[in-house]
Design a protein around this motif. Structure first.
Motif, PDB file in Angstrom:
ATOM      1  N   THR A  76       0.729  -1.151  -0.082  1.00 23.95           N
ATOM      2  CA  THR A  76      -0.088  -0.152  -0.056  1.00 23.95           C
ATOM      3  C   THR A  76       0.831   1.210  -0.065  1.00 23.95           C
ATOM      4  O   THR A  76       0.627   2.009  -0.621  1.00 23.95           O
ATOM      5  CB  THR A  76      -0.770  -0.051   1.181  1.00 23.95           C
ATOM      6  N   LEU A  81       0.830   4.143  -2.769  1.00 23.52           N
ATOM      7  CA  LEU A  81       0.357   5.415  -2.652  1.00 23.52           C
ATOM      8  C   LEU A  81       1.715   6.504  -3.257  1.00 23.52           C
ATOM      9  O   LEU A  81       1.467   7.422  -3.808  1.00 23.52           O
ATOM     10  CB  LEU A  81       0.114   5.675  -1.168  1.00 23.52           C
ATOM     11  N   LEU A  82       3.310   6.100  -2.905  1.00 27.16           N
ATOM     12  CA  LEU A  82       4.078   6.747  -3.112  1.00 27.16           C
ATOM     13  C   LEU A  82       4.282   6.713  -4.620  1.00 27.16           C
ATOM     14  O   LEU A  82       4.545   7.742  -5.264  1.00 27.16           O
ATOM     15  CB  LEU A  82       5.334   6.229  -2.377  1.00 27.16           C
ATOM     16  N   LEU A  83       4.072   5.589  -5.257  1.00 23.34           N
ATOM     17  CA  LEU A  83       4.394   5.659  -6.937  1.00 23.34           C
ATOM     18  C   LEU A  83       3.016   6.043  -7.470  1.00 23.34           C
ATOM     19  O   LEU A  83       3.127   6.246  -8.815  1.00 23.34           O
ATOM     20  CB  LEU A  83       4.671   4.247  -7.249  1.00 23.34           C
ATOM     21  N   ASN A  84       2.008   6.540  -6.940  1.00 20.54           N
ATOM     22  CA  ASN A  84       0.790   7.107  -7.526  1.00 20.54           C
ATOM     23  C   ASN A  84       0.358   6.297  -8.538  1.00 20.54           C
ATOM     24  O   ASN A  84      -0.281   6.725  -9.526  1.00 20.54           O
ATOM     25  CB  ASN A  84       1.428   8.643  -8.180  1.00 20.54           C
ATOM     26  N   ARG A  85       0.296   5.002  -8.200  1.00 21.59           N
ATOM     27  CA  ARG A  85      -0.371   4.091  -9.206  1.00 21.59           C
ATOM     28  C   ARG A  85      -2.011   4.517  -9.086  1.00 21.59           C
ATOM     29  O   ARG A  85      -2.519   4.938  -8.247  1.00 21.59           O
ATOM     30  CB  ARG A  85      -0.327   2.396  -8.522  1.00 21.59           C
ATOM     31  N   GLU A  86      -2.488   4.070 -10.432  1.00 22.22           N
ATOM     32  CA  GLU A  86      -3.977   4.427 -10.559  1.00 22.22           C
ATOM     33  C   GLU A  86      -4.980   3.818  -9.161  1.00 22.22           C
ATOM     34  O   GLU A  86      -5.874   4.557  -8.610  1.00 22.22           O
ATOM     35  CB  GLU A  86      -4.522   4.237 -11.757  1.00 22.22           C
ATOM     36  N   ALA A  87      -4.664   2.645  -8.706  1.00 22.19           N
ATOM     37  CA  ALA A  87      -5.196   2.246  -7.639  1.00 22.19           C
ATOM     38  C   ALA A  87      -4.686   1.377  -6.871  1.00 22.19           C
ATOM     39  O   ALA A  87      -3.505   0.736  -7.186  1.00 22.19           O
ATOM     40  CB  ALA A  87      -6.527   1.703  -8.113  1.00 22.19           C
ATOM     41  N   VAL A  88      -4.594   1.352  -5.388  1.00 19.52           N
ATOM     42  CA  VAL A  88      -3.764   0.320  -4.522  1.00 19.52           C
ATOM     43  C   VAL A  88      -4.158  -0.838  -4.914  1.00 19.52           C
ATOM     44  O   VAL A  88      -5.360  -1.157  -5.219  1.00 19.52           O
ATOM     45  CB  VAL A  88      -4.249   1.059  -3.070  1.00 19.52           C
TER      46      VAL A  88
END
Lengths: 209, 209, 209
Positions: free
Chosen positions: A46, A50-57
């Motif tokens: 998680t 969040l840190l890599l700003n993926r489109e969804a966790v």
């Protein structure tokens, strides 16, 4: 199922086992087992997402992860009393989970095209944060900080190995397998044979506090 | 003002009261009261909003939430000495805040169309994380983990109730009210009458560590 | 390099020094130094960037931040034994880092056009969260909560100063410098001369628990 998903599934399952075992040491009830197991299982990934700003966790996009963590928690709830030594089971399972979670973090960062510094940090954080949350919430001494053992160092060496393989000969799956192997061998060697790096030792100053 | 906003406002206010009371036990100054109250008040909803990737965290989009938390902190700063028993006040206020925050999390997850696993996790996390941060930062034993009490279990049962009502007869507001009622009744019953689930008990192994 | 980047660089370097010094008190190895130093250095800014929904977390967009934190960690690993009193060095360096990180948070929030409540919260969180993570993970008593010292209050006063300057005469750089100066002076005055706000003191109730 891609290799990266497979790594996430496996690390979720093994981390959930360690979380449930720690919950058993804290004498929680079944819902407490489910919560601590899920927290440990998805914590590192998680933070990574969040840190890599993926489109969804990852576990919000795909409900199977939580289902797997819950299965692991129920399994432990009904079988943990058969273990002779839960502390040792936790240590070994955690080593296995670390060896799967580090390449999971490295792989995602590589696939998004990040540079070496971010790749290594993501490997270490994905590997270490689930267990760290588990230990902080349940008031255990964090495994990450246990003195005179390789833990973060094993994760670091694994992540660097993945980078070296990737830059040299290798396709991504080979790099991730090498990462898992190096991480597990160093962690296991540390537990079995006491391998360690020199720790910081201060020369005794005149007026130490 | 929508029902979901109303739940957020109310849980922010009550959680802020508990945060300020914990700050009073830690003998902090007024700014410490403001900070711990705000952290407790918005902690759970912040984790929810980050994980669900909402366009903005609720208290950043709307400054009234922080203002309300600060009012609660000032109120407690000047009146807490009138309480006979702060620990008990914290427990009861926390129960009320839990019973409001769980439907706040469930409602947001439902309105975004997530599946049952995510809905239940969001209910539990929105309810539990604010208090968990408060207790970890202020060095109290986390209420979440207190043995032999229903806490996570109450949140879990409330979230499941909301799902069942939603699938059966009900419009969303009814489901959220049922969620709040079940959560509060289980938590209150646990504090008053000692209701609990069986906790994990290991059979004594031969060589336990 | 903009002023905001400069503040981020400087606070990363100084916070990394404090993290590495705390790692030396916990007797970690070199990789442990790197990890705790990096965590402390980027913790506050990471929370800020996640909450404000910036397009990328600052240290992921720019790998130099982690490189700087690692240099600071290596520096401390090989020189910390020369310090007479590490606890005092940590306190003073932390004061310096706080005085740089608060304007870093305030500046980013102002540049994104947020209102005064969010600006003040971002200043306090950017300043306080890195050190808070460092202390929670390493089991030190959080500096944030040390009784009878100005810490959060110094950050709060600095952030409010920045707002007042901005509304009154001032261009943004002046406001941020004033913020840094006020934060550092209050924190330093508190350490040197015992400045503090009145803390909460309960009148002894009849039946206190």
């Amino acid at each position: 199922m891609t290799l990266l998903q497979g790594l996430d599934y496996l690390s979720v399952f093994i981390f959930a086992l360690t979380g449930a075992l720690v919950a058993s040491r804290a004498q929680l009830d079944l819902v407490g087992f489910l919560f601590i197991a899920s927290l440990t299982a998805v914590g590192g990934g998680t933070v990574r997402d969040l840190l890599l700003n993926r489109e969804a966790v990852f576990w919000i996009a795909n409900p199977w992860y939580i289902a797997i963590a819950c299965c692991a928690a129920v399994l432990v709830f009904f079988t943990a009393h058969r273990l002779e030594n839960r502390r040792r089971a936790i240590d070994w399972l955690d080593a296995g989970a670390l060896a799967v979670a580090v390449p999971a973090g490295v792989g995602v960062a590589l696939s998004l095209g990040h540079g070496p510094g971010v790749v290594v940090m993501m490997g270490m954080m994905t590997g270490a944060f689930g267990g760290l949350m588990r230990d902080v919430v349940c008031n255990e001494v964090p495994l990450v900080l246990r003195q005179g053992e390789l833990y973060l160092t094993a994760a670091f060496a694994g992540a660097v190995t993945a980078l070296l393989v990737r830059w040299g000969i290798g396709p991504a799956p080979v790099a991730l397998l090498a990462c898992a192997a190096v991480t597990f061998l160093l962690r296991a060697g540390s537990m079995l044979f006491g391998w360690k790096l020199p720790v910081y030792k201060s020369r005794p100053p005149r007026n130490r506090i």
